[in-house]
Motif scaffolding. Structure first.
Motif, PDB file in Angstrom:
ATOM      1  N   PRO A 143       0.815  -1.226   0.000  1.00  0.00           N
ATOM      2  CA  PRO A 143       0.000   0.000   0.000  1.00  0.00           C
ATOM      3  C   PRO A 143       0.846   1.273   0.000  1.00  0.00           C
ATOM      4  CG  PRO A 143      -0.726  -1.525   1.717  1.00  0.00           C
ATOM      5  CD  PRO A 143       0.571  -2.044   1.205  1.00  0.00           C
ATOM      6  N   ILE A 144       0.257   2.350  -0.491  1.00  0.00           N
ATOM      7  CA  ILE A 144       0.940   3.652  -0.556  1.00  0.00           C
ATOM      8  C   ILE A 144       0.102   4.688   0.208  1.00  0.00           C
ATOM      9  CG2 ILE A 144       1.689   5.529  -2.103  1.00  0.00           C
ATOM     10  CD1 ILE A 144       2.101   3.447  -4.295  1.00  0.00           C
ATOM     11  N   ALA A 145       0.737   5.357   1.178  1.00  0.00           N
ATOM     12  CA  ALA A 145       0.064   6.454   1.883  1.00  0.00           C
ATOM     13  C   ALA A 145       0.160   7.684   0.999  1.00  0.00           C
ATOM     14  CB  ALA A 145       0.747   6.723   3.218  1.00  0.00           C
ATOM     15  N   ALA A 146      -0.968   8.376   0.784  1.00  0.00           N
ATOM     16  CA  ALA A 146      -0.922   9.543  -0.116  1.00  0.00           C
ATOM     17  C   ALA A 146      -2.037  10.543   0.146  1.00  0.00           C
ATOM     18  CB  ALA A 146      -0.981   9.094  -1.577  1.00  0.00           C
ATOM     19  N   PRO A 147      -1.702  11.682   0.737  1.00  0.00           N
ATOM     20  CA  PRO A 147      -2.654  12.788   0.766  1.00  0.00           C
ATOM     21  C   PRO A 147      -2.619  13.504  -0.576  1.00  0.00           C
ATOM     22  CG  PRO A 147      -0.625  13.448   1.840  1.00  0.00           C
ATOM     23  CD  PRO A 147      -0.428  12.017   1.380  1.00  0.00           C
ATOM     24  N   SER A 148      -3.485  14.474  -0.776  1.00  0.00           N
ATOM     25  CA  SER A 148      -3.442  15.248  -2.016  1.00  0.00           C
ATOM     26  C   SER A 148      -2.088  15.975  -2.095  1.00  0.00           C
ATOM     27  CB  SER A 148      -4.606  16.243  -2.044  1.00  0.00           C
ATOM     28  OG  SER A 148      -4.652  16.986  -0.849  1.00  0.00           O
ATOM     29  N   ALA A 149      -1.555  16.102  -3.331  1.00  0.00           N
ATOM     30  CA  ALA A 149      -0.171  16.573  -3.517  1.00  0.00           C
ATOM     31  C   ALA A 149      -0.067  18.092  -3.595  1.00  0.00           C
ATOM     32  CB  ALA A 149       0.425  15.923  -4.770  1.00  0.00           C
ATOM     33  N   ASN A 150      -0.672  18.781  -2.603  1.00  0.00           N
ATOM     34  CA  ASN A 150      -0.595  20.242  -2.536  1.00  0.00           C
ATOM     35  C   ASN A 150       0.007  20.637  -1.192  1.00  0.00           C
ATOM     36  OD1 ASN A 150      -3.462  19.072  -1.913  1.00  0.00           O
ATOM     37  ND2 ASN A 150      -3.172  20.799  -0.515  1.00  0.00           N
ATOM     38  N   ARG A 151       0.454  21.900  -1.072  1.00  0.00           N
ATOM     39  CA  ARG A 151       0.829  22.404   0.250  1.00  0.00           C
ATOM     40  C   ARG A 151      -0.447  22.480   1.071  1.00  0.00           C
ATOM     41  NH1 ARG A 151       5.460  23.433   2.401  1.00  0.00           N
ATOM     42  NH2 ARG A 151       4.559  25.257   3.394  1.00  0.00           N
ATOM     43  N   SER A 152      -0.336  22.223   2.357  1.00  0.00           N
ATOM     44  CA  SER A 152      -1.518  22.171   3.219  1.00  0.00           C
ATOM     45  C   SER A 152      -2.332  23.470   3.121  1.00  0.00           C
ATOM     46  CB  SER A 152      -1.053  21.955   4.649  1.00  0.00           C
ATOM     47  OG  SER A 152      -2.150  21.705   5.466  1.00  0.00           O
ATOM     48  N   GLY A 153      -3.650  23.326   3.025  1.00  0.00           N
ATOM     49  CA  GLY A 153      -4.535  24.494   2.982  1.00  0.00           C
ATOM     50  C   GLY A 153      -4.807  25.020   1.581  1.00  0.00           C
ATOM     51  N   ARG A 154      -4.100  24.503   0.588  1.00  0.00           N
ATOM     52  CA  ARG A 154      -4.219  25.025  -0.780  1.00  0.00           C
ATOM     53  C   ARG A 154      -5.137  24.131  -1.629  1.00  0.00           C
ATOM     54  NH1 ARG A 154      -2.339  28.716  -3.409  1.00  0.00           N
ATOM     55  NH2 ARG A 154      -1.301  27.364  -4.902  1.00  0.00           N
ATOM     56  N   PRO A 155      -5.556  24.628  -2.803  1.00  0.00           N
ATOM     57  CA  PRO A 155      -6.400  23.781  -3.662  1.00  0.00           C
ATOM     58  C   PRO A 155      -5.662  22.505  -4.079  1.00  0.00           C
ATOM     59  CG  PRO A 155      -6.361  26.056  -4.454  1.00  0.00           C
ATOM     60  CD  PRO A 155      -5.320  25.960  -3.386  1.00  0.00           C
ATOM     61  N   SER A 156      -6.401  21.418  -4.217  1.00  0.00           N
ATOM     62  CA  SER A 156      -5.779  20.151  -4.621  1.00  0.00           C
ATOM     63  C   SER A 156      -5.335  20.212  -6.080  1.00  0.00           C
ATOM     64  CB  SER A 156      -6.780  19.014  -4.456  1.00  0.00           C
ATOM     65  OG  SER A 156      -7.103  18.845  -3.099  1.00  0.00           O
ATOM     66  N   PRO A 157      -4.296  19.439  -6.427  1.00  0.00           N
ATOM     67  CA  PRO A 157      -3.814  19.414  -7.808  1.00  0.00           C
ATOM     68  C   PRO A 157      -4.587  18.405  -8.646  1.00  0.00           C
ATOM     69  CG  PRO A 157      -2.301  18.218  -6.385  1.00  0.00           C
ATOM     70  CD  PRO A 157      -3.463  18.606  -5.531  1.00  0.00           C
ATOM     71  N   ARG A 233     -10.984  18.210   8.672  1.00  0.00           N
ATOM     72  CA  ARG A 233     -12.036  19.165   8.392  1.00  0.00           C
ATOM     73  C   ARG A 233     -11.877  20.446   9.198  1.00  0.00           C
ATOM     74  NH1 ARG A 233     -13.010  18.033   3.941  1.00  0.00           N
ATOM     75  NH2 ARG A 233     -15.063  18.943   3.893  1.00  0.00           N
ATOM     76  N   LYS A 234     -11.039  20.413  10.217  1.00  0.00           N
ATOM     77  CA  LYS A 234     -10.891  21.596  11.068  1.00  0.00           C
ATOM     78  C   LYS A 234     -10.064  22.692  10.405  1.00  0.00           C
ATOM     79  CE  LYS A 234      -8.944  19.588  14.751  1.00  0.00           C
ATOM     80  NZ  LYS A 234      -9.036  18.144  14.769  1.00  0.00           N
ATOM     81  N   HIS A 235      -9.102  22.254   9.595  1.00  0.00           N
ATOM     82  CA  HIS A 235      -8.138  23.214   9.076  1.00  0.00           C
ATOM     83  C   HIS A 235      -8.677  23.944   7.865  1.00  0.00           C
ATOM     84  CE1 HIS A 235      -5.389  21.208  11.760  1.00  0.00           C
ATOM     85  NE2 HIS A 235      -5.719  20.053  11.220  1.00  0.00           N
ATOM     86  N   SER A 236      -8.089  25.136   7.598  1.00  0.00           N
ATOM     87  CA  SER A 236      -8.510  25.846   6.393  1.00  0.00           C
ATOM     88  C   SER A 236      -8.014  25.060   5.171  1.00  0.00           C
ATOM     89  CB  SER A 236      -7.983  27.279   6.473  1.00  0.00           C
ATOM     90  OG  SER A 236      -7.118  27.544   5.419  1.00  0.00           O
ATOM     91  N   HIS A 237      -8.788  25.103   4.092  1.00  0.00           N
ATOM     92  CA  HIS A 237      -8.566  24.172   2.989  1.00  0.00           C
ATOM     93  C   HIS A 237      -8.902  24.797   1.641  1.00  0.00           C
ATOM     94  CE1 HIS A 237      -7.835  20.247   4.798  1.00  0.00           C
ATOM     95  NE2 HIS A 237      -7.850  19.747   3.574  1.00  0.00           N
ATOM     96  N   TYR A 238      -8.251  24.311   0.604  1.00  0.00           N
ATOM     97  CA  TYR A 238      -8.601  24.625  -0.797  1.00  0.00           C
ATOM     98  C   TYR A 238      -8.433  26.098  -1.150  1.00  0.00           C
ATOM     99  CZ  TYR A 238     -11.244  20.407   0.466  1.00  0.00           C
ATOM    100  OH  TYR A 238     -11.621  19.201   0.968  1.00  0.00           O
ATOM    101  N   VAL A 239      -7.635  26.868  -0.381  1.00  0.00           N
ATOM    102  CA  VAL A 239      -7.610  28.320  -0.540  1.00  0.00           C
ATOM    103  C   VAL A 239      -6.529  28.796  -1.519  1.00  0.00           C
ATOM    104  CG1 VAL A 239      -7.471  30.523   0.674  1.00  0.00           C
ATOM    105  CG2 VAL A 239      -8.397  28.518   1.850  1.00  0.00           C
ATOM    106  N   PRO A 240      -6.925  29.384  -2.647  1.00  0.00           N
ATOM    107  CA  PRO A 240      -5.942  29.934  -3.583  1.00  0.00           C
ATOM    108  C   PRO A 240      -5.605  31.368  -3.177  1.00  0.00           C
ATOM    109  CG  PRO A 240      -8.109  30.154  -4.524  1.00  0.00           C
ATOM    110  CD  PRO A 240      -8.290  29.564  -3.142  1.00  0.00           C
ATOM    111  N   ASN A 241      -4.634  31.937  -3.879  1.00  0.00           N
ATOM    112  CA  ASN A 241      -4.214  33.296  -3.594  1.00  0.00           C
ATOM    113  C   ASN A 241      -5.066  34.282  -4.412  1.00  0.00           C
ATOM    114  OD1 ASN A 241      -2.709  35.227  -2.480  1.00  0.00           O
ATOM    115  ND2 ASN A 241      -0.815  34.791  -3.608  1.00  0.00           N
TER     116      ASN A 241
END
Ligand code: TXA
Ligand code: MG
Length: 339
Positions: A143-157, A233-241
Motif C-alpha cells: 500500500p501507498i500512503a498519499a494525501p493530495s499533492a498540494n501544500r496544506s490548505g491550498r487547492p488540490s492538484p 475538516r478543522k483546518h482551512s482548505h482549498y484556498v488559492p491566492n
C-alpha cells in the motif's frame, strides 16, 4: 482576455502518457516521495510501512500533525495487510465502489506506523480507479500512503503541472496522467460506528451509499468547525491566492456587470452559460451546465486564476444536491479562507 467554454469534447484525452513506473517504485523503496494521478486528484505518495517517509509527507506539505493521511491499496490482500478487520459492511461497500472515489475508515492494523493516522486507532483506505495508480501499487507490491499533492490548505492538484508548481523539487518524481477525471477528492465514510457517517462529501453520494447499506448519517457542514471525527475538516482548505466570491445563478449576470467595471483583475467561472459581455474580465470560464464538468474543472480553474494574476474570481453556486454538495463544500471553504 481568455474565454474558454468547457465542454466534453474539448477536454484533453486522459491517461495518454507513458509514465516511468519502475523509476517511481525505486524512489518509494528508498524512502522517497512520488506524486501520482488518481481519478480524483494527484496524490503525494510514500511507502506506508516507512515512518520516516511518512514524516517527509507532513514536512513537504506543511501538514498539521493532527491530520491523518489516506492509504491507497491495489487489491484486497493489501487492504488486509493494514487493517484489523474488514467488516461485513466494508465488504459490501468495497464490492460495489472499489476501485473508486470512496475512502473507508477501518480499525488500523498493527503493522501500520501510527504516524500515518496521527496516533488514531483508525485508518482511512481507498482503492483508486486509475490505471497509473493501480499499476504503481501492483509494481510496488504494497500500500501507498498519499494525501493530495498540494501544500496544506491550498487547492488540490488535478494536473501534473499543479504538483510541480506547488511542490517543486520537494517531490522526486511526478507521474503525469493528464487531468484527473473526477477533479474532487474522494468521499470519506466512517464505518467504525454503529451508523456510518459521511466525513467528507465527494462523487459517491449519500443516496448511492444508502442504496447499498441502508442508513448513512449525512455530512454536517458544522463538523468543519468542531473537533468532529474527521481531523482534516478543522483546518482551512482549498484556498488559492485569489479572492473568491460565490454568486447564485439568479444574481450572476447582475454581479458580473458590477464587478466588470471595478478596476480589479476579475475572473469568472460559471456552470451555466450566461449572456454576459466578456470584455473587462481577465478570464472567463464556463461549463455546459453540467456538475460533472464543473467538478472536474474546479481546482484547475482556481490554479489557473492564480497563475494569471486574477484578484477576484466570481464563481457560480450550485444546489447542494448530489455532486453539488461536494462542489459547494470545496467552494465555500475556498471562499471562507480567501476573504
Ligand atoms: O481523493 C482522495 O481522497 C485524495 C487522493 C490522493 O486519493 N486524497 C486526499 O487525501 O484527499 P487528503 O489527505 O488530502 O485528505 C484526507 C482526508 C482528510 O480530511 C483527513 O482528515 C481524513 O481524510 N482522514 C484520514 N484519515 C482519517 C481517519 N483515520 N479518520 C478520519 N478521517 C481521516
Ligand atoms: Mg487534501
Amino acid at each position: 482576455m481568455k474565454t474558454v467554454l468547457i465542454n466534453k469534447k474539448k477536454n484533453p484525452r486522459l491517461f495518454e502518457k507513458d509514465p516511468p513506473i519502475q523509476k517511481a517504485v525505486g524512489i518509494l523503496q528508498k524512502g522517497g516521495l512520488v506524486a501520482f494521478p488518481t481519478e480524483t486528484v494527484y496524490g503525494l505518495g510514500a511507502r506506508v510501512f516507512d515512518p520516516r517517509a511518512i514524516e517527509k509527507i507532513f514536512e513537504v506539505k506543511g501538514r498539521p500533525l493532527n491530520n491523518p493521511v489516506i492509504v491507497h491499496v491495489g487489491n484486497l490482500r493489501q487492504l488486509e495487510s493494514i487493517v484489523k478487520e474488514v467488516s461485513p459492511i466494508a465488504k459490501k461497500l468495497l464490492k460495489v465502489f472499489w476501485p473508486g472515489p470512496l475512502t473507508l475508515i477501518f480499525p488500523r492494523g498493527s503493522r501500520v506506523p501510527s504516524e500515518v493516522s496521527c496516533g488514531l486507532p483508525t485508518l482511512a483506505v481507498r482503492m483508486p480507479d486509475h490505471p497509473i495508480a493501480l499499476e504503481l501499487l501492483k509494481e510496488l507490491g504494497e500500500p501507498i500512503a498519499a494525501p493530495s499533492a498540494n501544500r496544506s490548505g491550498r487547492p488540490s492538484p488535478t494536473q501534473a503541472d499543479h504538483v510541480r508548481t506547488e511542490l517543486g523539487d520537494n517531490v522526486e518524481l511526478v507521474l503525469d496522467g493528464g487531468p484527473c477525471p473526477v477533479g474532487l477528492e474522494s468521499t470519506v465514510l466512517d464505518i467504525t460506528e454503529a451508523v456510518p457517517r459521511i466525513l467528507r462529501p465527494g462523487q459517491v453520494t449519500r443516496e448511492t451509499l444508502e442504496a447499498v447499506i441502508g442508513g448513512v448519517l449525512p455530512y454536517e457542514l458544522s463538523s468543519r468547525e468542531g473537533p468532529g471525527k474527521s481531523p482534516g475538516r478543522k483546518h482551512s482548505h482549498y484556498v488559492p491566492n485569489v479572492r473568491i466570491i460565490l454568486i447564485s445563478e439568479e444574481d450572476f449576470t447582475k454581479e458580473c456587470e458590477r464587478w466588470r467595471s471595478s478596476g480589479k483583475k476579475v475572473g469568472v467561472f460559471s456552470r451555466e452559460s450566461f449572456e454576459v459581455q466578456k470584455e473587462g474580465f481577465l478570464f472567463y470560464r464556463q461549463c455546459e451546465g453540467d456538475n460533472t464538468l464543473y467538478a472536474q474543472n474546479l481546482f484547475s480553474v482556481l490554479h489557473e486564476a492564480e497563475a494569471e494574476g486574477v484578484e477576484v474570481l466570481l464563481v457560480e453556486q450550485v444546489d447542494k444536491k448530489g455532486l453539488g454538495l461536494a462542489i459547494m463544500d470545496r467552494l465555500e471553504r475556498a471562499a471562507e479562507g480567501s476573504k
